[in-house]
Design a protein around this motif. Structure first.
Motif, mmCIF file in Angstrom:
data_model
loop_
_atom_site.group_PDB
_atom_site.id
_atom_site.type_symbol
_atom_site.label_atom_id
_atom_site.label_comp_id
_atom_site.label_asym_id
_atom_site.label_seq_id
_atom_site.Cartn_x
_atom_site.Cartn_y
_atom_site.Cartn_z
ATOM 1 N N SER A 224 0.818 -1.203 0.000
ATOM 2 C CA SER A 224 0.000 0.000 0.000
ATOM 3 C C SER A 224 0.849 1.248 0.000
ATOM 4 O O SER A 224 0.477 2.267 -0.558
ATOM 5 N N ASP A 225 2.009 1.159 0.638
ATOM 6 C CA ASP A 225 2.864 2.329 0.750
ATOM 7 C C ASP A 225 3.457 2.738 -0.597
ATOM 8 O O ASP A 225 3.977 3.832 -0.735
ATOM 9 N N LYS A 226 3.395 1.849 -1.582
ATOM 10 C CA LYS A 226 3.931 2.159 -2.904
ATOM 11 C C LYS A 226 2.837 2.616 -3.852
ATOM 12 O O LYS A 226 3.081 2.786 -5.040
ATOM 13 N N GLU A 227 1.614 2.783 -3.353
ATOM 14 C CA GLU A 227 0.500 3.144 -4.209
ATOM 15 C C GLU A 227 0.146 4.615 -4.053
ATOM 16 O O GLU A 227 0.295 5.207 -2.983
ATOM 17 N N LEU A 228 -0.347 5.175 -5.145
ATOM 18 C CA LEU A 228 -0.878 6.525 -5.152
ATOM 19 C C LEU A 228 -2.356 6.442 -5.490
ATOM 20 O O LEU A 228 -2.763 5.652 -6.339
ATOM 21 N N TRP A 229 -3.128 7.254 -4.826
ATOM 22 C CA TRP A 229 -4.557 7.246 -5.114
ATOM 23 C C TRP A 229 -4.781 7.882 -6.479
ATOM 24 O O TRP A 229 -4.404 9.027 -6.717
ATOM 25 N N SER A 230 -5.408 7.168 -7.362
ATOM 26 C CA SER A 230 -5.591 7.654 -8.729
ATOM 27 C C SER A 230 -7.001 8.139 -8.962
ATOM 28 O O SER A 230 -7.543 8.033 -10.045
ATOM 29 N N GLY A 231 -7.609 8.659 -7.908
ATOM 30 C CA GLY A 231 -8.925 9.239 -8.068
ATOM 31 C C GLY A 231 -8.832 10.639 -8.621
ATOM 32 O O GLY A 231 -7.804 11.080 -9.124
ATOM 33 N N SER A 232 -9.907 11.372 -8.555
ATOM 34 C CA SER A 232 -9.913 12.737 -9.090
ATOM 35 C C SER A 232 -9.056 13.619 -8.221
ATOM 36 O O SER A 232 -9.065 13.529 -6.997
ATOM 37 N N GLY A 233 -8.296 14.488 -8.822
ATOM 38 C CA GLY A 233 -7.395 15.367 -8.097
ATOM 39 C C GLY A 233 -8.126 16.487 -7.415
ATOM 40 O O GLY A 233 -9.243 16.832 -7.757
ATOM 41 N N SER A 234 -7.479 17.127 -6.436
ATOM 42 C CA SER A 234 -8.072 18.251 -5.731
ATOM 43 C C SER A 234 -7.386 19.527 -6.162
ATOM 44 O O SER A 234 -6.170 19.569 -6.301
ATOM 45 N N PRO A 235 -8.124 20.612 -6.406
ATOM 46 C CA PRO A 235 -7.526 21.863 -6.859
ATOM 47 C C PRO A 235 -6.872 22.597 -5.713
ATOM 48 O O PRO A 235 -7.537 23.100 -4.811
ATOM 49 N N LEU A 236 -5.551 22.640 -5.687
ATOM 50 C CA LEU A 236 -4.804 23.378 -4.695
ATOM 51 C C LEU A 236 -4.078 24.514 -5.377
ATOM 52 O O LEU A 236 -3.967 24.571 -6.594
ATOM 53 N N GLU A 237 -3.567 25.405 -4.588
ATOM 54 C CA GLU A 237 -2.956 26.602 -5.128
ATOM 55 C C GLU A 237 -1.468 26.612 -4.838
ATOM 56 O O GLU A 237 -0.972 25.961 -3.944
ATOM 57 N N GLY A 238 -0.755 27.421 -5.619
ATOM 58 C CA GLY A 238 0.651 27.663 -5.353
ATOM 59 C C GLY A 238 1.507 26.455 -5.614
ATOM 60 O O GLY A 238 1.313 25.697 -6.565
ATOM 61 N N ASP A 239 2.513 26.313 -4.717
ATOM 62 C CA ASP A 239 3.477 25.222 -4.883
ATOM 63 C C ASP A 239 2.815 23.855 -4.746
ATOM 64 O O ASP A 239 3.231 22.890 -5.367
ATOM 65 N N GLU A 240 1.764 23.793 -3.906
ATOM 66 C CA GLU A 240 1.113 22.507 -3.695
ATOM 67 C C GLU A 240 0.403 22.041 -4.946
ATOM 68 O O GLU A 240 0.300 20.854 -5.216
ATOM 69 N N SER A 241 -0.136 22.980 -5.775
ATOM 70 C CA SER A 241 -0.770 22.576 -7.020
ATOM 71 C C SER A 241 0.245 21.986 -7.972
ATOM 72 O O SER A 241 -0.050 21.062 -8.724
ATOM 73 N N GLU A 242 1.473 22.513 -7.945
ATOM 74 C CA GLU A 242 2.515 21.950 -8.796
ATOM 75 C C GLU A 242 2.870 20.544 -8.338
ATOM 76 O O GLU A 242 3.049 19.638 -9.142
ATOM 77 N N VAL A 267 6.556 8.240 -5.566
ATOM 78 C CA VAL A 267 6.360 7.738 -4.200
ATOM 79 C C VAL A 267 7.566 8.069 -3.332
ATOM 80 O O VAL A 267 7.434 8.468 -2.172
ATOM 81 N N ALA A 268 8.766 7.925 -3.899
ATOM 82 C CA ALA A 268 9.972 8.265 -3.137
ATOM 83 C C ALA A 268 10.000 9.739 -2.777
ATOM 84 O O ALA A 268 10.441 10.125 -1.689
ATOM 85 N N ASN A 269 9.503 10.581 -3.678
ATOM 86 C CA ASN A 269 9.449 12.016 -3.405
ATOM 87 C C ASN A 269 8.490 12.321 -2.256
ATOM 88 O O ASN A 269 8.788 13.129 -1.377
ATOM 89 N N PHE A 270 7.327 11.649 -2.269
ATOM 90 C CA PHE A 270 6.372 11.835 -1.174
ATOM 91 C C PHE A 270 6.951 11.354 0.148
ATOM 92 O O PHE A 270 6.809 12.005 1.182
ATOM 93 N N THR A 271 7.586 10.193 0.117
ATOM 94 C CA THR A 271 8.144 9.610 1.334
ATOM 95 C C THR A 271 9.219 10.514 1.927
ATOM 96 O O THR A 271 9.330 10.656 3.152
ATOM 97 N N LYS A 272 10.002 11.132 1.078
ATOM 98 C CA LYS A 272 11.084 11.996 1.540
ATOM 99 C C LYS A 272 10.548 13.223 2.265
ATOM 100 O O LYS A 272 11.126 13.692 3.242
ATOM 101 N N LYS A 273 9.424 13.749 1.799
ATOM 102 C CA LYS A 273 8.855 14.962 2.387
ATOM 103 C C LYS A 273 7.817 14.673 3.466
ATOM 104 O O LYS A 273 7.327 15.608 4.109
ATOM 105 N N MET A 274 7.474 13.393 3.659
ATOM 106 C CA MET A 274 6.396 13.051 4.590
ATOM 107 C C MET A 274 6.707 13.473 6.017
ATOM 108 O O MET A 274 5.836 13.989 6.725
#
Length: 604
Positions: A224-242, A267-274
């Motif tokens: 599960s830790d290697k999975e990304l949710w592939s549902g509809s994305g959420s509209p965020l602003e700024g750096d988080e939208s990127e 996934v590695a990028n997410f894990t590094k910043k988690m």
């Protein structure tokens, strides 16, 4: 030319003002009519399948730009429409291949796939509405369902995805920071301006329910830790939208064959910043004015669920020291986390032992978290660098508590004192000391603790007042308690304790604990959670070789026999009704304590 243009501008301005003043009634009428139309669209959609084209129209009204009453009316209709259909809808349209390319001719499948696409559009519209910077008050619809059901649903279905946890931490940090800023700004206002206590506590409890349900990195399954949710994305602003767009691209590539390398790197990028997002979210939450019950729940789980996953656990030093200074049960709960920071992360807390000494109260022996406290207390007193006066103060304080605590507490105290005497041979003088005896060592320690007093004066006081215990049980500072000039006479009284396990366990202190090779430390965990029930359970399982018996040739008619009180006779005088009215006790002549015959009423 100039005059003409000026006159045209004035005319346009006047027309604009008239238009702004005129449409009040017309706009009001239009809005009322449109609201009726929106309601009619919803009723038609729910009653007949022939009006299915009303569905995209209602979804279009779910927008921050729509009037709030239109949004609410559309939400009610769309909820009633989609709720019974969701179990039969196909997977998300982003996961399904195009039906035109697939060559599917089933009209029912085409219809359900189209409904799924409209449901996805509805979800995206809801996200845009929630994340709108200017939410309108009429849209705050409260559900009658318990909110815990939603939290359980999030934890069971979505918190296994690493990107969902990542962006949840970001959202919780923003929400907690907003609440904290609002709380600080409202603190200076009048009572009428301040929000109610309930309105402030509700979002804090919701944040805690969410953040405490997010599984730590080590508790998530490897797949599960290697999975990304592939549902509809959420509209965020700024750096988080990127970041989100990058994640969405990685998810799209993950769906295509031969593109798994991008998903792994994402996934590695997410894990590094988690860890950083996790730390920021928890720090923002801990700055809020937590309710007492939430505060206690956080302290209980902080050392296991939070500290190991922080980017820098030392950032919790201020929060934990403030909690430890509160006293009582809160201090006991904060002790576990504070001990970890001191032993593993280099936290220096000069008043730690003085605060720990103050926690030794009778109430701690019936507290809910007493087991963990006694284990930590034993660990804190394990260092061989502990001063003799401090070890003696804890030993003496514990022995005094043994006189008033339940039997299970006495067992823990004997175990703690056993370990103290074994670790610190310098305090073995407390085991046996005559009334008029003061060793040179105790006088020197007392003099260091009280430099204003002379050692000769202290010795004189001890010799003049025989039987005096110099230990000050009310003193909060262990250095000034004069524990080294006392003895563990309280432990000697436990030899005659009414509970057999206590009187037997005291015998363990008769060994020469200075010979470390012949003795071992007692595991406090075996006694820390004891109670009357555990003691009784151990006793009934214990094999007894000799059992005291009471044998009577005839059934006793009284509690005491005549031979128990030589020279005394007991008589009952009955009244006319046959009830015992009083008792007559015949005392032999020559007794100095009173007359030969006394009467007591209400004997029965």
């Amino acid at each position: 030319m100039g005059s003409t243009s000026a006159s045209e501008k004035k005319k346009k301005k006047k027309d604009k003002e008239m238009k702004q003043q005129k449409p009040n009634k017309e706009e009001k009428k239009k809005r009322q009519t449109t609201l009726k139309e929106v309601r009619a669209l919803g009723e038609q959609l729910l009653t007949s399948r022939s009006h299915i084209n009303n569905l995209p129209i209602l979804v279009g009204y779910v927008s921050p730009d729509s009037p709030p009453e239109f949004v609410v009316e559309s939400l009610l209709s769309l909820h009633s429409f989609f709720a019974p259909l969701l179990p039969d809808l196909p997977p998300s349209s982003s996961k399904s291949p195009s039906l035109s390319h697939a060559g599917v001719d089933d009209p029912n499948l085409i219809y359900r796939t189209w409904l799924r696409s409209k449901f996805d559009d509805f979800v995206r519209s809801l996200l845009l509405l929630i994340l709108s910077p200017q939410p309108q008050l009429p849209l705050r619809v409260h559900s009658s369902e318990p909110v815990d059901m939603l939290f359980d649903f999030l934890a069971s279905k979505y918190f296994s995805y690493i990107n969902v946890r990542y962006f949840t931490y970001i959202s919780l940090e923003k929400l907690a920071s907003t609440l904290n800023a609002r709380n600080l700004s409202d603190a200076g206002g009048t009572n009428d301006e301040k929000p109610s206590k309930t309105s402030v506590e509700r979002p804090i409890r919701n944040i805690h329910n969410i953040i405490s349900r997010i599984p730590p990195q080590d508790d998530v399954k490897e797949d599960s830790d290697k999975e990304l949710w592939s549902g509809s994305g959420s509209p965020l602003e700024g750096d988080e939208s990127e970041e989100l767009s990058g994640a969405q691209k990685a998810k799209d590539k993950h769906l295509k064959p031969g593109k798994q390398e991008n998903n792994v790197s994402s996934v590695a990028n997410f894990t590094k910043k988690m860890k950083l997002k996790f730390t920021k979210a928890w720090l923002s939450f801990l700055r809020l004015p937590l309710p007492v019950d939430v505060y206690k729940e956080v302290l209980v789980s902080l050392h296991q669920s939070v500290i190991p996953y922080l980017s820098n656990p030392a950032v919790l030093s201020d929060f934990l020291t403030r909690s430890y200074d509160i006293g009582g049960v809160v201090s006991v709960m904060a002790l576990s986390s504070l001990f970890i920071l001191m032993t593993r992360h280099g936290l220096e807390y000069p008043d730690f032992y003085e605060k720990l000494y103050a926690l030794l109260l009778p109430s701690i022996f019936i507290a809910k978290h007493r087991a963990k406290f006694f284990q930590l207390l034993d660990s804190c007193l394990k260092s061989p660098l502990l001063p003799a006066y401090l070890a003696a103060a804890f030993a003496k304080k514990l022995s005094r508590l043994a006189l008033v605590v339940p039997p299970s507490g006495s067992l823990v105290i004997v175990a703690l004192i056993h370990n103290l005497l074994r670790r610190h041979p310098s305090i073995n003088c407390l085991v046996h000391r005559e009334d008029d005896y003061d060793t040179e060592e105790s006088n020197s320690e007392a003099k260091r603790a009280n430099p204003e007093n002379d050692s000769d004066t202290l010795s004189d006081k001890s010799t003049k007042k025989r039987g005096l215990d110099h230990f000050d049980n009310e003193e909060s500072n262990p250095m000034k308690s004069h524990a080294l000039r006392s003895s563990l006479w309280e432990i000697d009284t436990l030899r005659h304790h009414y509970c057999p396990p206590v009187s037997r366990f005291v015998l363990s202190l008769e060994n020469d604990l200075t010979v470390r090779a012949k003795t071992t430390e007692i595991n406090i965990e075996d006694f820390s959670s004891g109670s009357y029930a555990t003691i009784f359970g151990e006793e009934i399982r214990r094999r007894v070789k000799q059992v005291p018996l009471a044998f009577y040739k005839s059934t006793p008619k009284s509690l005491f026999s005549s031979t128990d009180f030589a020279g005394w006779t007991f008589q009952q005088v009955e009244s006319k009704e046959g009830d015992v009215a009083n008792c007559t006790i015949n005392v032999p002549e020559g007794n100095d304590k009173g007359a030969a015959k006394r009467q007591r009423t209400d004997c029965n």
